[in-house]
Motif scaffolding. Structure first.
Motif, PDB file in Angstrom:
ATOM      1  N   PRO A  59       5.771  26.003  -8.407  1.00  0.00           N
ATOM      2  CA  PRO A  59       5.725  26.599  -9.757  1.00  0.00           C
ATOM      3  C   PRO A  59       6.340  25.706 -10.824  1.00  0.00           C
ATOM      4  CG  PRO A  59       6.420  28.221  -8.129  1.00  0.00           C
ATOM      5  CD  PRO A  59       6.395  26.901  -7.429  1.00  0.00           C
ATOM      6  N   ASN A  60       7.344  24.892 -10.475  1.00  0.00           N
ATOM      7  CA  ASN A  60       7.969  24.024 -11.461  1.00  0.00           C
ATOM      8  C   ASN A  60       7.089  22.851 -11.870  1.00  0.00           C
ATOM      9  OD1 ASN A  60      10.257  25.589 -11.563  1.00  0.00           O
ATOM     10  ND2 ASN A  60      11.403  24.340 -10.096  1.00  0.00           N
ATOM     11  N   LYS A  95       3.598  33.230 -17.590  1.00  0.00           N
ATOM     12  CA  LYS A  95       4.342  33.458 -16.345  1.00  0.00           C
ATOM     13  C   LYS A  95       4.503  34.934 -16.010  1.00  0.00           C
ATOM     14  CE  LYS A  95       5.351  29.142 -15.274  1.00  0.00           C
ATOM     15  NZ  LYS A  95       4.948  28.521 -13.992  1.00  0.00           N
ATOM     16  N   SER A 133       4.317  34.914 -21.842  1.00  0.00           N
ATOM     17  CA  SER A 133       5.659  34.518 -21.429  1.00  0.00           C
ATOM     18  C   SER A 133       6.641  34.964 -22.497  1.00  0.00           C
ATOM     19  CB  SER A 133       5.751  32.998 -21.210  1.00  0.00           C
ATOM     20  OG  SER A 133       5.034  32.603 -20.069  1.00  0.00           O
ATOM     21  N   TRP A 184      11.680  27.462 -21.173  1.00  0.00           N
ATOM     22  CA  TRP A 184      11.845  28.418 -20.086  1.00  0.00           C
ATOM     23  C   TRP A 184      11.241  29.764 -20.490  1.00  0.00           C
ATOM     24  CZ3 TRP A 184      14.229  27.308 -15.371  1.00  0.00           C
ATOM     25  CH2 TRP A 184      14.872  26.071 -15.288  1.00  0.00           C
ATOM     26  N   ASP A 218      13.441  36.046 -18.113  1.00  0.00           N
ATOM     27  CA  ASP A 218      13.184  37.241 -17.317  1.00  0.00           C
ATOM     28  C   ASP A 218      14.470  38.050 -17.214  1.00  0.00           C
ATOM     29  OD1 ASP A 218      10.461  36.914 -16.707  1.00  0.00           O
ATOM     30  OD2 ASP A 218      10.946  35.421 -15.193  1.00  0.00           O
ATOM     31  N   ASN A 273      14.768  32.891 -14.419  1.00  0.00           N
ATOM     32  CA  ASN A 273      13.901  32.376 -15.471  1.00  0.00           C
ATOM     33  C   ASN A 273      12.902  31.373 -14.887  1.00  0.00           C
ATOM     34  OD1 ASN A 273      15.369  33.877 -17.294  1.00  0.00           O
ATOM     35  ND2 ASN A 273      16.720  32.180 -17.880  1.00  0.00           N
ATOM     36  N   ASP A 274      11.698  31.366 -15.452  1.00  0.00           N
ATOM     37  CA  ASP A 274      10.649  30.463 -14.975  1.00  0.00           C
ATOM     38  C   ASP A 274      10.602  29.205 -15.834  1.00  0.00           C
ATOM     39  OD1 ASP A 274       9.644  32.285 -12.964  1.00  0.00           O
ATOM     40  OD2 ASP A 274       8.815  33.459 -14.621  1.00  0.00           O
TER      41      ASP A 274
END
Length: 867
Positions: free
Chosen positions: A178-179, A214, A220, A267, A270, A275-276
């Motif tokens: 995912p990163n 995300k 997001s 970022w 969440d 955090n994504d």
């Protein structure tokens, strides 16, 4: 009833290296200058390739014609192997998604219940020259839950550029981190403020665009974290947006001799989970001392983590080729085009005979490509029939055995294949379409080979008794006879539906073969010559793989594939005029012989009528066809409708039948009902995707246009899949590419309530928050011809054989004064080969002294990652 949205037209923002903003192709540009801060590119950063030496002073010193850069990707997704099982039955239902810079452009068909799928799908994609990477995602389709991601293959532009003949082979699928799944760009303003002891670093985070969604709502909640010299500062969180605007500024103390880089990370916030990561930019601060810099930075992935062992996720076989062509103005190619056209008009009696030389020196692997380019060039000049007639004569002159006529991969065979696909695809759909649909819908079990009959697959003939093998074979023969009879009947009725240029070409082929083999024992040879192209190289491949000829959206399952294969074999037997050789290959096809023999008589009668077209009738048919405006694209779509006002407003989609022609985008309730014009072609300003969260679907597009009063409007149209969406977008962009006033930016969301859903701006006339993608297009078989590009491709091929052509010229003129090579200045070479070499030299000089001028694809300076 109205489906309209107000939108203010916008222009490109100024580019740092220009004194005027980028206009879109055909757009009106304004004459205002950028601020001094935007006039200097960031040292060490890679700018858009169109910026090099593009100052006004540089432009005045240029000589020669201006070139335009065309970039395209040829993609063939062949097959996969050893994929992991994702379903409880120990298998998977794999398909591929192709993304260019994280933008989905292609979805292959799903191959059911297999770990070694075969797709064999080919695509041609036109792209802006500045794209970065193409990624292939393999997924497992699930009916009740979200599709499982199996793995991906990513090929960067540099990787493809390192393989000028194309990247081909097996590639291991990689696990998705995912990163690393980041996309989009961030707009920053960076400057160093003088002071003591070493000054201050100021970083202004302005906005971002096209961030990765995300959250489940298709958006997001982005914020930005700025780190420098051990200190971290953060922006506020913008909820539910992939196009956030912050306009926040941060300052950091600088230290003398410090070499640490500035890190800007985006970022997704969440509340409950972690955090994504959305991407980051790293900038060398030492390069900011010269002046303030501002621009769009491409977000880059985090450092890759350790992956599981390669090969555990299976492999993908790909063939991908990047083609960057610098295309000169049309006038530069006129000598080459005129020379080739003159050779075709003179026929085989003309001096030099360039076509035999081109065929002789063209390798087998690139013969199909050269044949297609030549065919399209002569189609544009109205000489396709003459070009093919010349190739027919050349092949007949070196053929003595009738059973080998047009069976090799010669230039004539490859050119004729391309010709039928370009000129006869609509005809093919009209003849084969209903039969193919019937086979798919009935899904009958058909098998004629006794060694392959499986009685358990066909159920019972009565209440309790299973069918015997003989009953299965008889029922299969009846089914195939019905399909073959229906196909032959449709073919015999299609004489008038066949395009006039196709009929005239077959007439020339029929006459040339009959002249070459006039004896009575060769009575069927002219008919077989026609069927070798019409049946064996056109109809039969389309029957076996209808997905590849756009007859169906999905591949056939195993049962339907077998039925189609047997039907294609029967068509081939009919095309071979039921010869003993074709009959002896598979004796179990004998039950079809009565229908095949009857089909041979029908086919000969059809060909006799097909080639019975005189010059006057050919011209009349072409003239009648020119008066018609065949649709560029047509099919059912859902148009957005708004009901109510104020807080009670609601929206829905209504299904209508749309048709795009060279004049307008029209709609009707049914295909046969009267059409009403929705948008005039000249009024289209942009055709773009709508982000998923706006309507809860990722297959919605918007067509931005002006009405008759000049007011901006927007129509929202929903497609059923990503392929249909990209096909419609490509068609709309192609027909409007030369329109004036094309937009450089747009809103990917909708204006709902009191703000835009994408960037949350409350001004309805606010400039768009994302750049348009007017140059991303899928190539289709019915695309308009690009004469300059085809001429450039032919020039590039001839340039590759220039040394061989010169050697040939020396052989032809050995011992004479003409063998010295090219003529002097002002002298016109007499033989075509010398003229061709002179033309190649002139084009080479034109390329060497001409500047590249590709239309800009981005509204702002795009600054690459510099660590």
């Amino acid at each position: 009833m109205k489906w309209k949205r107000f939108l203010r037209p916008c222009v490109y923002l100024p580019h740092p290296a220009r004194t005027a903003p980028f206009p879109c192709p055909g757009a009106q540009s304004s004459a205002w200058a950028p601020s001094p801060a935007l006039a200097r590119p960031l040292e060490g950063c890679s700018l858009h390739p169109t910026l090099a030496s593009d100052s006004p002073g540089a432009r005045t010193q240029r000589r020669g014609p201006t070139m335009a850069k065309r970039s395209s990707l040829s993609i063939r997704i062949v097959e996969g192997k050893n994929l992991p099982a994702k379903d409880i039955n120990g298998s998977s239902d794999p398909y591929c998604i192709v993304k260019v810079d994280n933008e989905p452009i292609i979805r292959t068909a799903t191959v059911w219940k297999t770990l070694c799928p075969f797709w064999g799908e080919e695509y041609q994609v036109h792209l802006p020259p500045a794209f970065h990477a193409v990624a292939f995602y393999v997924l497992d389709e699930d009916a009740l839950s979200r599709d499982d991601v199996i793995g991906k293959v990513c090929l960067t532009r540099d990787t493809l550029a390192a393989h000028p003949k194309g990247f081909s082979g097996w590639v291991h699928l990689a696990e998705i981190d995912p990163n690393e799944e980041v996309q989009g760009e961030i707009h920053l303003r960076l400057e160093v403020l003088p002071g003591t002891p070493a000054g201050r670093l100021r970083c202004s985070v302005l906005e971002a665009r096209d961030l990765a969604p995300k959250d489940r709502n298709g958006a997001s909640d982005p914020f930005v974290r700025v780190r420098y010299n051990g200190r971290t500062q953060e922006t506020s969180v913008v909820k539910k947006s992939c196009y956030p605007r912050w306009n926040e500024t941060f300052e950091f103390e600088l230290e003398e001799g410090a070499t640490e880089a500035l890190c800007v990370e985006a970022w997704d916030w969440d509340l409950v989970s972690r955090n994504d990561f959305l991407g980051r930019v790293v900038v060398n601060v030492q390069r900011l001392w010269a002046a303030q810099q501002e621009g769009w930075f491409r977000l880059q992935p985090d450092q890759p983590k350790s992956r599981r062992e390669e090969g555990n996720l299976g492999s993908l076989q790909l063939e991908v080729r990047l083609r960057d062509e610098m295309v000169l103005p049309s006038s530069c190619y006129q000598p080459l085009v005129q020379l080739l056209c003159r050779e075709v008009k003179l026929g085989t009696q003309g001096p030099g005979q360039l076509m035999p030389l081109i065929e002789e020196m063209t390798s087998t692997e690139c013969r199909q490509e050269v044949a297609t380019n030549l065919l399209k060039l002569f189609l544009g000049q109205g000489l396709a029939k003459d070009f093919l007639d010349l190739l027919f004569q050349l092949e007949l002159s070196r053929t003595s055995e009738t059973n080998t006529l047009f069976r090799s991969n010669s230039l004539a065979s490859k050119s004729m294949e391309s010709f039928l696909k370009v000129a006869g695809m609509r005809y093919l759909h009209g003849v084969l379409g209903p039969i193919i649909d019937r086979v798919f819908e009935e899904k009958k079990y058909v098998e004629l080979d006794p060694s392959k009959v499986e009685v358990k697959d066909v159920g019972c003939s009565g209440l309790h008794r299973p069918q015997t093998e003989a009953e299965v074979l008889e029922q299969s023969a009846q089914t195939l006879r019905a399909y073959l009879g229906a196909l032959l009947s449709a073919l015999c009725r299609s004489v008038r539906a066949c395009p006039a240029v196709v009929r005239a070409t077959f007439r020339q082929l029929f006459r040339r073969v009959r002249e070459r083999f006039p004896s009575a024992q060769h009575e069927n040879v002219p008919f077989i010559a026609v069927t070798s192209f019409l049946c064996l190289r056109f109809f039969s491949p389309a029957i076996m793989a209808p997905k590849l000829f756009h007859l169906r959206e999905r591949h056939a399952d195993a049962r339907t594939s077998r039925t189609l294969l047997l039907l294609a074999k029967a068509v081939q037997n009919v095309g071979n005029m039921d010869t003993l050789a074709s009959r002896a290959k598979e004796a179990w096809m004998e039950p079809l012989q009565p229908t095949v023999r009857q089909g041979v008589a029908q086919l000969k009668d059809f060909i006799t009528k097909l080639v019975d077209i005189e010059e006057k009738e050919e011209l009349d048919l072409q003239r009648a066809l020119s008066l018609q405006t065949p649709p560029v694209k047509e099919g059912p779509l859902f148009i957005h409708r708004t009901k109510g006002k104020g807080p009670l407003i609601s929206s829905s989609f209504k299904k209508l039948y749309f048709s795009l022609t060279a004049e307008a985008l029209s709609f009707a309730k049914t295909p046969s009902s009267k059409k009403s014009a929705l948008i005039k072609l000249a009024n289209i300003r942009a055709a773009e995707k709508v982000e998923e969260k706006s309507f809860g679907s990722s297959h919605v597009m918007q067509v931005i246009y002006t009405d008759d009063a000049g007011r901006p409007q927007t129509a929202y149209l929903q497609c059923k899949c990503v392929n249909e969406l990209n096909q419609w977008l490509s068609a709309l962009r192609k027909v409007s590419i030369n329109n004036t006033g094309l937009l450089g930016s747009y809103h990917p969301g909708i204006f709902r309530g009191d703000k835009w859903s994408c960037c949350h701006q409350r001004d309805k006339t606010d400039l768009g928050c994302d750049k348009t993608r007017s140059r991303v297009m899928l190539q289709e078989w019915n695309d308009p011809l690009d004469h300059d590009l085809e001429a450039q491709l032919i020039y590039r091929h001839l340039l590759g054989m220039e040394a061989a052509l010169r050697e040939k010229q020396r052989e032809l003129h050995a011992g004479t004064e003409a063998g010295s090579g090219l003529t002097g200045p002002g002298e016109a070479p007499e033989d075509p080969l010398a003229q061709l070499l002179q033309v190649l030299q002139d084009l080479q000089e034109a390329h060497s002294c001409s500047p590249a001028s590709s239309p800009p694809s981005e509204p702002n300076c795009l600054l690459e990652l510099q660590t």
